[in-house]
Design a protein around this motif. Structure first.
Motif, PDB file in Angstrom:
ATOM      1  N   ALA A  48      67.176  22.810 -53.116  1.00  0.00           N
ATOM      2  CA  ALA A  48      66.599  22.172 -51.920  1.00  0.00           C
ATOM      3  C   ALA A  48      65.201  21.633 -52.227  1.00  0.00           C
ATOM      4  CB  ALA A  48      66.549  23.163 -50.774  1.00  0.00           C
ATOM      5  N   THR A  49      64.878  20.504 -51.605  1.00  0.00           N
ATOM      6  CA  THR A  49      63.548  19.905 -51.753  1.00  0.00           C
ATOM      7  C   THR A  49      63.039  19.444 -50.387  1.00  0.00           C
ATOM      8  OG1 THR A  49      64.521  17.732 -52.197  1.00  0.00           O
ATOM      9  CG2 THR A  49      64.004  19.122 -54.112  1.00  0.00           C
ATOM     10  N   GLY A  50      61.744  19.142 -50.321  1.00  0.00           N
ATOM     11  CA  GLY A  50      61.167  18.578 -49.094  1.00  0.00           C
ATOM     12  C   GLY A  50      61.354  19.464 -47.891  1.00  0.00           C
ATOM     13  N   TRP A  51      61.757  18.846 -46.785  1.00  0.00           N
ATOM     14  CA  TRP A  51      61.888  19.576 -45.530  1.00  0.00           C
ATOM     15  C   TRP A  51      63.015  20.610 -45.580  1.00  0.00           C
ATOM     16  CZ3 TRP A  51      66.354  19.631 -42.692  1.00  0.00           C
ATOM     17  CH2 TRP A  51      67.290  18.619 -42.951  1.00  0.00           C
ATOM     18  N   LYS A  52      64.041  20.345 -46.405  1.00  0.00           N
ATOM     19  CA  LYS A  52      65.124  21.319 -46.530  1.00  0.00           C
ATOM     20  C   LYS A  52      64.621  22.614 -47.166  1.00  0.00           C
ATOM     21  CE  LYS A  52      69.185  18.306 -46.679  1.00  0.00           C
ATOM     22  NZ  LYS A  52      70.374  17.884 -47.475  1.00  0.00           N
ATOM     23  N   LYS A  53      63.763  22.451 -48.183  1.00  0.00           N
ATOM     24  CA  LYS A  53      63.200  23.630 -48.844  1.00  0.00           C
ATOM     25  C   LYS A  53      62.340  24.430 -47.862  1.00  0.00           C
ATOM     26  CE  LYS A  53      62.445  25.919 -52.752  1.00  0.00           C
ATOM     27  NZ  LYS A  53      63.523  26.467 -53.596  1.00  0.00           N
ATOM     28  N   LYS A  54      61.544  23.734 -47.067  1.00  0.00           N
ATOM     29  CA  LYS A  54      60.693  24.412 -46.090  1.00  0.00           C
ATOM     30  C   LYS A  54      61.527  25.126 -45.034  1.00  0.00           C
ATOM     31  CE  LYS A  54      56.674  21.387 -46.649  1.00  0.00           C
ATOM     32  NZ  LYS A  54      55.774  20.426 -46.006  1.00  0.00           N
ATOM     33  N   LEU A  55      62.632  24.478 -44.626  1.00  0.00           N
ATOM     34  CA  LEU A  55      63.513  25.108 -43.650  1.00  0.00           C
ATOM     35  C   LEU A  55      64.148  26.365 -44.229  1.00  0.00           C
ATOM     36  CD1 LEU A  55      64.945  25.108 -40.923  1.00  0.00           C
ATOM     37  CD2 LEU A  55      66.681  23.590 -41.910  1.00  0.00           C
ATOM     38  N   PHE A  56      64.620  26.277 -45.487  1.00  0.00           N
ATOM     39  CA  PHE A  56      65.194  27.435 -46.160  1.00  0.00           C
ATOM     40  C   PHE A  56      64.185  28.581 -46.217  1.00  0.00           C
ATOM     41  CE2 PHE A  56      68.931  25.349 -48.315  1.00  0.00           C
ATOM     42  CZ  PHE A  56      69.841  26.343 -47.993  1.00  0.00           C
ATOM     43  N   GLU A  57      62.972  28.260 -46.603  1.00  0.00           N
ATOM     44  CA  GLU A  57      61.940  29.299 -46.746  1.00  0.00           C
ATOM     45  C   GLU A  57      61.625  29.954 -45.404  1.00  0.00           C
ATOM     46  OE1 GLU A  57      58.826  27.116 -48.605  1.00  0.00           O
ATOM     47  OE2 GLU A  57      59.609  27.428 -50.642  1.00  0.00           O
ATOM     48  N   TYR A  58      61.631  29.156 -44.327  1.00  0.00           N
ATOM     49  CA  TYR A  58      61.412  29.711 -42.996  1.00  0.00           C
ATOM     50  C   TYR A  58      62.545  30.671 -42.623  1.00  0.00           C
ATOM     51  CZ  TYR A  58      61.363  30.035 -37.914  1.00  0.00           C
ATOM     52  OH  TYR A  58      61.395  30.517 -36.625  1.00  0.00           O
ATOM     53  N   VAL A  59      63.791  30.233 -42.854  1.00  0.00           N
ATOM     54  CA  VAL A  59      64.957  31.061 -42.530  1.00  0.00           C
ATOM     55  C   VAL A  59      64.925  32.359 -43.339  1.00  0.00           C
ATOM     56  CG1 VAL A  59      67.475  31.227 -42.688  1.00  0.00           C
ATOM     57  CG2 VAL A  59      66.414  29.144 -41.795  1.00  0.00           C
ATOM     58  N   VAL A  60      64.594  32.261 -44.625  1.00  0.00           N
ATOM     59  CA  VAL A  60      64.538  33.444 -45.482  1.00  0.00           C
ATOM     60  C   VAL A  60      63.497  34.436 -44.972  1.00  0.00           C
ATOM     61  CG1 VAL A  60      63.856  34.262 -47.778  1.00  0.00           C
ATOM     62  CG2 VAL A  60      65.465  32.361 -47.564  1.00  0.00           C
ATOM     63  N   ARG A  61      62.326  33.936 -44.571  1.00  0.00           N
ATOM     64  CA  ARG A  61      61.287  34.827 -44.031  1.00  0.00           C
ATOM     65  C   ARG A  61      61.774  35.540 -42.774  1.00  0.00           C
ATOM     66  NH1 ARG A  61      57.848  30.481 -45.269  1.00  0.00           N
ATOM     67  NH2 ARG A  61      57.788  29.849 -43.070  1.00  0.00           N
ATOM     68  N   GLN A  62      62.432  34.789 -41.886  1.00  0.00           N
ATOM     69  CA  GLN A  62      62.934  35.387 -40.656  1.00  0.00           C
ATOM     70  C   GLN A  62      64.028  36.409 -40.943  1.00  0.00           C
ATOM     71  OE1 GLN A  62      61.570  34.849 -37.562  1.00  0.00           O
ATOM     72  NE2 GLN A  62      60.067  33.758 -38.795  1.00  0.00           N
ATOM     73  N   LEU A  63      64.916  36.068 -41.874  1.00  0.00           N
ATOM     74  CA  LEU A  63      66.003  36.980 -42.235  1.00  0.00           C
ATOM     75  C   LEU A  63      65.449  38.271 -42.826  1.00  0.00           C
ATOM     76  CD1 LEU A  63      68.755  34.695 -43.821  1.00  0.00           C
ATOM     77  CD2 LEU A  63      68.930  36.033 -41.720  1.00  0.00           C
ATOM     78  N   ARG A  64      64.459  38.133 -43.686  1.00  0.00           N
ATOM     79  CA  ARG A  64      63.891  39.320 -44.340  1.00  0.00           C
ATOM     80  C   ARG A  64      63.240  40.244 -43.309  1.00  0.00           C
ATOM     81  NH1 ARG A  64      60.632  38.793 -49.933  1.00  0.00           N
ATOM     82  NH2 ARG A  64      62.660  37.869 -50.432  1.00  0.00           N
ATOM     83  N   PHE A  65      62.516  39.654 -42.372  1.00  0.00           N
ATOM     84  CA  PHE A  65      61.870  40.455 -41.326  1.00  0.00           C
ATOM     85  C   PHE A  65      62.916  41.166 -40.468  1.00  0.00           C
ATOM     86  CE2 PHE A  65      60.392  40.796 -36.929  1.00  0.00           C
ATOM     87  CZ  PHE A  65      59.233  41.546 -37.091  1.00  0.00           C
ATOM     88  N   THR A  66      63.933  40.419 -40.038  1.00  0.00           N
ATOM     89  CA  THR A  66      64.968  40.973 -39.168  1.00  0.00           C
ATOM     90  C   THR A  66      65.807  42.007 -39.898  1.00  0.00           C
ATOM     91  OG1 THR A  66      65.067  38.838 -38.030  1.00  0.00           O
ATOM     92  CG2 THR A  66      66.888  40.353 -37.638  1.00  0.00           C
TER      93      THR A  66
END
Length: 384
Positions: free
Chosen positions: A131-149
């Motif tokens: 993933a690159t660009g906005w897709k990479k940022k979206l992935f990273e956001y989802v991963v952070r949320q998943l890890r917290f949850t």
């Protein structure tokens, strides 16, 4: 003791589903709560079980779709399961079993295969890596949320059981588990497999067709070797992986138990290129009397006897580097000693991991923790 079983999903025929089936055999009266269940996609033995799927089943037809909808729909769907009437909740999985509702005073035991891979090891997914660009940022956001949850939900179980020391350490590091983590190796149903007196000329892979399974590595090696190779499995990257293969490589899927057993029994050797948390398929090959050629990492270090001394007292030949060249060299080495492997010795080794042993250990563990946890409390339900 009123007990409920929980499994991430029942949408394929994998190691997790085998564990859930053994839980049922240990506690046959217990209902099984899961995200989604499709009888035609998993082991037929589940048809006689009391299975309670979430509302997500109305929108899901395949295992791949179920995984794509996990965040956030899968989490919400599992949270809709209310298990507050149960004294004991025995769950298995990696990602969503932990979200069911349980009462504060219940005993919760988690047989966890590994920390949720997308949350704690996202680089194992090609979609994340590429993933690159906005897709990479979206992935990273989802991963952070998943890890917290995921971390928050992982604090509820009173006890954890892991497959191996390696996976136990991962669980401890990811979830900051304070209690000791017990080890009970996953099961293989040895009775489903029988050695063949006259194996054929092909090598065998049984795997999901995903990036981290490294099936592409096997294809590269066998494209050069030119030897017959059978690959059994499906997955998100099936089309990409199939496009790499030459004519000596055959792909199969949707096999019944008898067909798969026959493929195991008649292969020259089973190829296992991935760093797997455990890996049931090498043991299934062993149950059919066949040796394994495996990457020297992960679960095979627990389940296989590496060829160091006598070939006849070994179950596997390892290769050190996770490259097609290293695998190719291992196959060539295997050819020189192939006839020295002992199918009877290999099968006897697999019997040490038979599901009957797993069922006995799980039942003893759960009952031990139950009496330790509840003592002499008068519970409303006394039957197992």
């Amino acid at each position: 003791m009123k007990i409920a079983l929980v499994q991430d999903g029942l949408m394929c025929r994998g190691g997790g589903e085998q564990v859930a089936l053994c839980f049922h055999k240990a506690f046959p009266q217990a209902p099984i709560y899961t995200l989604c269940y499709k009888s035609d996609l998993t082991f037929p033995e589940f048809e006689s079980c009391d299975i309670r799927s979430s509302w997500l089943k109305h929108f899901v037809k395949t295992d791949d779709t179920m995984k794509k909808l996990f965040f956030p729909l899968g989490i919400l769907a599992m949270q809709s399961h209310d298990l507050s009437q149960f004294d004991v909740v025995l769950m298995s999985g990696t990602h969503c079993a932990k979200y069911v509702k349980v009462r504060d005073s219940a005993l919760v035991i988690s047989y966890s295969f590994t920390p949720f891979r997308l949350a704690w090891d996202p680089s194992s997914y090609s979609q994340y890596l590429n993933a690159t660009g906005w897709k990479k940022k979206l992935f990273e956001y989802v991963v952070r949320q998943l890890r917290f949850t995921d971390f928050a939900a992982a604090q509820r179980p009173n006890h954890y059981i892991a497959m191996t020391d390696e996976t136990a350490n991962r669980l401890i590091n990811a979830y900051k588990i304070k209690n000791s983590v017990s080890i009970i190796n996953p099961p293989v149903n040895v009775a489903k497999f029988k050695p063949s007196p006259d194996p054929k000329k092909y090598f065998l892979v049984v795997s999901r067709l995903e990036y981290y399974k490294k099936v592409d590595l096997v294809i590269e090696a066998f494209n050069r070797l030119g030897y017959p190779l059978v690959i059994v499995g499906k997955g998100l990257q099936a089309n990409e992986i199939k496009a790499l293969a030459k004519e000596n490589i055959t792909f199969m899927s949707d096999l019944n138990a008898e067909q798969l057993s026959d493929l195991y029994a008649n292969c020259r050797a089973f190829i296992f290129p991935q760093h797997e948390d455990y890996g049931i398929t090498p043991l299934e090959a062993n149950a059919a009397g066949r040796p394994v050629i495996a990457f020297k990492a992960g679960g095979v270090l627990t389940t296989q006897i590496e060829l160091i001394g006598k070939v006849a007292e070994s179950t596997a030949l390892f290769f050190d580097d996770q490259t097609s060249e290293s695998l190719e060299d291992a196959v060539i080495r295997f050819e020189k000693i192939e006839s020295e492997f002992d199918p009877e010795f290999i099968r006897r080794h697999a019997e040490k991991f038979d599901e009957s042993i797993f069922i006995k250990k799980i039942k003893e563990y759960v009952l031990g923790r139950f009496y330790e946890f509840y003592g002499n409390k008068d519970l409303s339900a006394k039957t197992v």
